[in-house]
Write a protein that holds these residues in place. Structure first.
Motif, PDB file in Angstrom:
ATOM      1  N   VAL A  65     -12.234 -32.092  22.869  1.00 34.07           N
ATOM      2  CA  VAL A  65     -11.181 -32.462  21.920  1.00 34.07           C
ATOM      3  C   VAL A  65      -9.990 -33.059  22.679  1.00 34.07           C
ATOM      4  O   VAL A  65      -9.435 -34.087  22.272  1.00 34.07           O
ATOM      5  CB  VAL A  65     -10.724 -31.240  21.090  1.00 34.07           C
ATOM      6  CG1 VAL A  65      -9.437 -31.562  20.333  1.00 34.07           C
ATOM      7  CG2 VAL A  65     -11.803 -30.823  20.102  1.00 34.07           C
ATOM      8  N   ALA A  66      -9.635 -32.432  23.787  1.00 34.61           N
ATOM      9  CA  ALA A  66      -8.520 -32.927  24.596  1.00 34.61           C
ATOM     10  C   ALA A  66      -8.834 -34.296  25.195  1.00 34.61           C
ATOM     11  O   ALA A  66      -7.975 -35.190  25.214  1.00 34.61           O
ATOM     12  CB  ALA A  66      -8.205 -31.923  25.703  1.00 34.61           C
ATOM     13  N   ALA A  90      -8.577 -36.859  22.519  1.00 32.92           N
ATOM     14  CA  ALA A  90      -7.166 -37.044  22.179  1.00 32.92           C
ATOM     15  C   ALA A  90      -6.471 -37.952  23.198  1.00 32.92           C
ATOM     16  O   ALA A  90      -5.647 -38.798  22.826  1.00 32.92           O
ATOM     17  CB  ALA A  90      -6.462 -35.690  22.107  1.00 32.92           C
ATOM     18  N   ALA A 140      -7.603 -41.496  22.468  1.00 33.87           N
ATOM     19  CA  ALA A 140      -6.930 -41.994  21.269  1.00 33.87           C
ATOM     20  C   ALA A 140      -5.472 -42.343  21.557  1.00 33.87           C
ATOM     21  O   ALA A 140      -4.962 -43.372  21.078  1.00 33.87           O
ATOM     22  CB  ALA A 140      -7.009 -40.947  20.151  1.00 33.87           C
ATOM     23  N   ALA A 141      -4.807 -41.497  22.334  1.00 35.24           N
ATOM     24  CA  ALA A 141      -3.409 -41.775  22.675  1.00 35.24           C
ATOM     25  C   ALA A 141      -3.290 -43.030  23.537  1.00 35.24           C
ATOM     26  O   ALA A 141      -2.365 -43.844  23.356  1.00 35.24           O
ATOM     27  CB  ALA A 141      -2.809 -40.571  23.410  1.00 35.24           C
TER      28      ALA A 141
END
Length: 287
Positions: free
Chosen positions: A184-185, A188, A191-192
């Motif tokens: 998940v990290a 993320a 995506a960032a």
């Protein structure tokens, strides 16, 4: 090859896309385990019975995938039910191929070697695809050849994601929940980077696509397995719950069609191949 131009054959990348993709990756892990265990005779089956059953299940699943891909290639446009049926089955095949090399014992075998080989194959597929087509864009899947590259890449991403997820969860003994949160990290961060930097959007898409496979696998193991932080819901319950949710989402997509790629995005793809029609010329949608 005859370069027949079509509407984009794959869905636009929306929130629906990522949710269903993650659900499919979980199915790939849990339903594959469920089928193999069932065919082997149950939870107490021997390793030999599991090995034999896994080969049979893989061969049958490959046949189903070939049939579904035939239906997919026959379409002139993206059809949600056909596309996502292929993704569900290809998630099973990718998992089963990797599992053949890992074995069915308590501890997977050759995790480092399988991961290195699968990552190498993935890089090779993308390199050849880019070398031949000069684009890896998900907005440009409009010819048979690009569609063939696309589905080959999808298959290898599932196999690679399975290997990476198993390596981290098993070799490093992080536990299913910890591994889930780790991916998940990672997603993320990707995506960032896509949102706030100048990173290439196509690169970010494929990186995230690969990472959703171990994310889904970790989710499936976390929900279905006993021990190692698992909730022990079982592969049957987990698989059918996720399958029902996938069916519901795909039904929405089929009826409402919120994930059809806008024509302007298709035509904006910066690709100029002399053997393809000019991207700014108008083409009949049914041609």
């Amino acid at each position: 090859m005859t370069a027949r131009e079509m509407l984009n054959k794959v869905p636009e990348v929306t929130l629906y896309f990522w949710v269903i993709k993650c659900l499919c990756t979980t199915i790939g892990e849990t339903f594959s385990d469920n089928l193999t265990t069932t065919w082997a005779g149950g939870d107490n089956a021997s390793v030999h019975a599991l090995d034999v059953a896994s080969v049979k299940v893989m061969l049958i699943t490959i046949v189903v995938l070939v049939v579904l891909l035939g239906v997919q290639f026959a379409q002139k446009r993206y059809v949600a039910t056909v596309y996502w049926a292929n993704i569900v089955v290809i998630s099973l095949v990718g998992t089963q191929i990797t599992d053949q090399f890992e074995g069915n014992g308590d501890q997977p075998n050759n995790l480092w070697a399988i991961t290195i080989v699968s990552v190498t194959l993935l890089v090779a597929v993308f390199f050849v695809w880019w070398f031949v087509e000069r684009t890896l864009s998900m907005h440009s899947i409009r010819t048979y050849r690009r569609e063939a590259f696309y589905w080959l890449a999808i298959l290898v991403t599932f196999a690679t994601g399975t290997a990476v997820g198993d390596l981290i969860a098993e070799k490093f003994s992080l536990g299913y929940l910890t591994t889930l949160l780790l991916f998940v990290a990672v997603i993320a961060v990707i995506a960032a980077a896509w949102r706030f930097t100048t990173v290439n959007g196509v690169l970010a898409f494929w990186l995230a696509y690969v990472m959703t496979r171990p994310l889904g696998a970790s989710t499936g193991d976390f929900l279905s397995q006993q021990g190692n932080q698992g909730l022990n819901l079982g592969t049957t319950v987990t698989s059918y719950i996720f399958l029902a949710v996938i069916v519901a989402f795909v039904a929405i997509l089929q009826v409402r069609k919120p994930d059809i790629t806008p024509v302007e995005l298709v035509y904006a793809d910066p690709i100029n191949h002399p053997h393809l029609p000019h991207p700014h010329l108008h083409h009949d949608a049914d041609a």
